[in-house]
Design an enzyme around this catalytic site. Structure first.
Site, PDB file in Angstrom:
ATOM      1  N   GLY A 201      69.165  37.687 -11.656  1.00 50.03           N
ATOM      2  CA  GLY A 201      67.771  37.270 -11.697  1.00 50.03           C
ATOM      3  C   GLY A 201      67.376  36.845 -13.091  1.00 50.03           C
ATOM      4  O   GLY A 201      68.057  37.184 -14.062  1.00 50.03           O
ATOM      5  N   PRO A 203      65.428  36.587 -16.674  1.00 51.31           N
ATOM      6  CA  PRO A 203      65.069  37.672 -17.574  1.00 51.31           C
ATOM      7  C   PRO A 203      63.707  38.254 -17.207  1.00 51.31           C
ATOM      8  O   PRO A 203      62.787  37.512 -16.859  1.00 51.31           O
ATOM      9  CB  PRO A 203      64.991  36.994 -18.945  1.00 51.31           C
ATOM     10  CG  PRO A 203      65.791  35.758 -18.808  1.00 51.31           C
ATOM     11  CD  PRO A 203      65.730  35.339 -17.381  1.00 51.31           C
ATOM     12  N   GLY A 206      63.220  42.666 -13.744  1.00 54.54           N
ATOM     13  CA  GLY A 206      63.326  44.079 -13.395  1.00 54.54           C
ATOM     14  C   GLY A 206      64.724  44.530 -13.010  1.00 54.54           C
ATOM     15  O   GLY A 206      64.866  45.521 -12.302  1.00 54.54           O
ATOM     16  N   THR A 208      67.209  45.725 -15.046  1.00 56.77           N
ATOM     17  CA  THR A 208      67.496  46.986 -15.722  1.00 56.77           C
ATOM     18  C   THR A 208      66.677  48.116 -15.103  1.00 56.77           C
ATOM     19  O   THR A 208      67.182  49.219 -14.856  1.00 56.77           O
ATOM     20  CB  THR A 208      67.195  46.846 -17.217  1.00 56.77           C
ATOM     21  OG1 THR A 208      67.840  45.670 -17.709  1.00 56.77           O
ATOM     22  CG2 THR A 208      67.685  48.039 -17.983  1.00 56.77           C
ATOM     23  N   GLU A 424      43.941  16.759 -25.080  1.00 53.99           N
ATOM     24  CA  GLU A 424      43.875  17.755 -24.004  1.00 53.99           C
ATOM     25  C   GLU A 424      43.047  17.233 -22.839  1.00 53.99           C
ATOM     26  O   GLU A 424      43.387  17.468 -21.678  1.00 53.99           O
ATOM     27  CB  GLU A 424      43.308  19.076 -24.520  1.00 53.99           C
ATOM     28  CG  GLU A 424      44.184  19.796 -25.544  1.00 53.99           C
ATOM     29  CD  GLU A 424      45.625  19.977 -25.099  1.00 53.99           C
ATOM     30  OE1 GLU A 424      45.874  20.163 -23.884  1.00 53.99           O
ATOM     31  OE2 GLU A 424      46.522  19.906 -25.964  1.00 53.99           O
TER      32      GLU A 424
END
Ligand code: ADP
Ligand code: MG
Ligand code: ZN
Length: 626
Positions: A201, A203, A206, A208, A424
């Site tokens: 998955g 970085p 979840g 770890t 913008e």
């Protein structure tokens, strides 16, 4: 300072203190007088008592003061007194006492002063020796695994309930937990439990966390090591660390070995540059050997995590190794809400805080981003000395996580502000007026991170794929800033360079990877091969001719110039609107969605983008306390 230097310093310190103590002891010794003085004082009847220890005399006077005398050893004390002419009666009046000079105290007094320095010397040498040996043993333990073990029943264990979303992944892992809890159930039926489970998955999704939750649920020891920890400067260290890790694990089975970021060692073999890949290959080989080596039902389960499954060596994915693969997706809106709820625990929130709305505003955020968002909001509230976290704190933190911190100190000249506002507004207006784009949430000319200003659009729903038409419009939005600068200033600034880079990347992908160009047809061009060194796509295998390369370039050019044309056309038609928005932006710097809709005065072209939700008004924003 190392532990050893500290020991030695403490040792030297105590040496000095000891010396000082000994010298004070010496001061208390009775004062020394000579024999003649003693004789005179005996004669005058001042001496009460004399203790004789060999040549040393300890004299006590009538007033209880004391003195020491050293006599020549050949003659006795009474003899000496006679020689000095002391009368016999006076001499007899002194109590004399002869003490053995072989007392323990006597010998101690004689030997200790010489012995102490020698003992100290030995202790010092021993300490130094130990330090050297310490370095030795450290060198010897080089090959030992540096895995951290979380013992069974540790306090900071986490469970599946601490991981939001990831439903399928949790279901798969439940099986693993079951096996670790009651292996007999499976053994009886002759079932083989996978030895290896690979979590894949992006970085921050979840991986770890989930691995730790598995250990927590199963309540077994958990060995945690990161792939990069195997790789040291010396060849062979990684392999020996792997061996050591698995030996330890087998001893404490049932248990979990978790190899985080396994791509650091598990990259495809034989594609390396330089010497470092030898070491990686050996380490990887050792992992494979260990995984083949133990019985399937021994009770050691290897979990591994990676965000680059595409680069893993196929041998790792072979049955009998990491044959279970679990994909962790980016959280969807419901998962995001659940993750926000988990991280909202123990935080005081104002009443207007709506985590669902926050989840809506954060598409593309990973679990780690959301955790970070909650934390940033809490920090922001604390810095303003508030007692609770408000919705404004949370919304501000979204941008902080996405774009980096505000740079209010970044002073822009009036001209720069105007260019930024126009740029913008260009992005925002194109997004507003094309029929398949996401709604504009916010336009701002406050610098954040590396951007001078920003426009935020968020999709109404989580989408994983877009079609060609939508990407073409996306290109037009990207070029909107550049278009606005050239329409309104007849000039462009470097501010648009990032937009151009992104647009070029997108156009290239559309043409070469996604088959979205009619001229080139439905095939892919170029195979991205990745070299372990940088872990980046630095090399492209060209599987097409020079002529095709020209065609690709032409197609990319066409997509981008079409996008630019579309953007320019829209901006030319709405000159007045653009000017209106720019004026408003120069005054208030930031336009939230409602203000933006008001200022533009046109409904969005994408009818889905018309607000369906009644959004509650936020409290007016106060300036951040300095
Ligand atoms: P990865 O290993 O996939 O890169 P981590 O497991 O280290 O990501 O996640 C980082 C942090 O993000 C976690 O410590 C946790 O706070 C948060 N997080 C990520 N995913 C979730 C989730 N599904 N539920 C709750 N928190 C999560
Ligand atoms: Mg991780
Ligand atoms: Zn831009």
């Amino acid at each position: 300072m190392s532990k050893n230097t500290r020991t030695i310093l403490i040792f030297l310190g105590s040496l000095i203190i000891l010396g000082a103590l000994l010298s004070t002891v010496n001061v208390e010794q009775p004062k020394e007088i000579d024999m003649a003085t003693l004789a005179t004082r005996v004669e005058s009847g001042e001496v009460k008592r004399v203790v004789i220890r060999g040549p040393k005399l300890e004299v006590t006077f009538q007033d209880d003061s004391t003195a020491a005398v050293t006599k020549e050893s050949t003659e006795s004390f009474s003899e000496l007194l006679k020689n000095y002419g002391v009368s016999p009666e006076r001499a007899r009046a002194v109590q004399t006492e002869v003490k053995e000079r072989t007392g323990a105290a006597y010998w101690a007094g004689l030997i200790l002063p010489n012995l102490i320095p020698i003992v100290l010397l030995f202790v010092l040498m021993w300490l130094l020796l130990r330090q050297v040996q310490g370095q030795n043993t450290r060198a010897m333990s080089f090959g030992q695994s540096t895995a951290r073990e979380m013992p069974k029943g540790a306090k900071d264990r986490i469970a599946f309930k601490d991981v939001a979303g990831a439903k399928e992944a949790k279901e798969e892992l439940h099986e693993v937990v079951d096996f670790l809890k009651s292996p007999e159930k499976f053994k009886k039926l002759g079932a083989k439990i996978p030895k290896g489970v690979l979590l894949m998955g992006s970085p921050g999704t979840g991986k770890t966390l989930l691995a730790r939750a598995v250990a927590g649920e199963a309540n077994v020891p958990f060995f945690h090591i990161s792939g990069s920890e195997f790789v040291e400067m010396f060849v062979g260290v990684g392999a020996s660390r792997v061996r050591d890790l698995f030996t330890k694990a087998k001893k404490s089975a049932p248990c979990i070995v978790f190899i985080d970021e396994i791509d650091a060692v598990g990259r495809q073999r034989g594609s390396g540059l330089g010497g470092s890949h030898d070491e990686r290959e050996q380490t990887l080989n050792q992992i494979l050997v260990e995984m083949d080596g133990f019985e399937p039902n021994l009770g050691v389960i290897v979990l591994a995590a990676t965000n680059r499954p595409d680069v893993l060596d196929p041998a790792l994915l072979r049955p009998g190794r990491f044959d279970r693969r679990i994909v962790l997706d980016m959280p969807d809106i419901n998962d995001r809400e659940a993750i926000l709820h988990i991280h909202a625990k123990k935080k005081p929130f104002a009443k207007n805080v709506d985590l669902r709305r926050l989840a809506e505003r954060t598409p593309g955020f990973s679990g780690a981003d959301l955790a970070n968002l909650m934390n940033e909001a809490a920090i922001l509230a604390a810095r303003q000395n508030k007692h609770e976290i408000s919705m404004n704190h949370l919304l501000d933190s979204i941008e902080k996580v996405m774009l980096g911190p505000e740079r209010r100190s970044h002073v822009m000249t009036d001209e720069e502000r105007k260019v930024t506002a126009t740029h913008e507004t260009g992005h925002a207006l194109i997004a507003h007026l094309l029929p398949h784009t996401d709604p504009v949430q916010k336009v701002s000319i406050i610098s954040r991170g590396r951007a001078a200003g920003y426009t935020i659009k968020t999709p109404l729903e989580d989408r994983h794929m877009k079609n060609r038409e939508e990407y073409v419009e996306e290109l037009a939005v990207m070029m909107g800033g550049y278009a606005a600068e050239s329409v309104f200033f007849n000039d462009v600034t470097p501010g648009a360079s990032n937009d151009m880079r992104e647009a070029t990347k997108l156009a290239r992908r559309m043409v070469t990877q996604w088959g979205m160009s009619d001229a080139l047809g439905p095939r892919t061009y170029g195979e991205q091969e990745d070299l372990i060194f940088l872990g980046r796509e630095i090399h492209e295998n060209r599987d097409y001719s020079e002529k095709t390369a020209e065609k690709i370039d032409a197609e990319i050019d066409r997509l981008i110039s079409d996008a630019l044309e579309t953007a320019k056309r829209i901006l030319e038609t709405h000159r007045d609107r653009v000017n209106g928005v720019v004026q408003k932006l120069l005054v208030s710097e930031t336009l939230e969605r409602e203000q933006w809709l008001e200022t533009v005065g046109l409904p969005p072209a994408n009818e889905k983008n018309v607000l369906t939700r009644k959004e509650e008004k936020l409290e007016p924003k106060k300036e951040e306390a300095a």
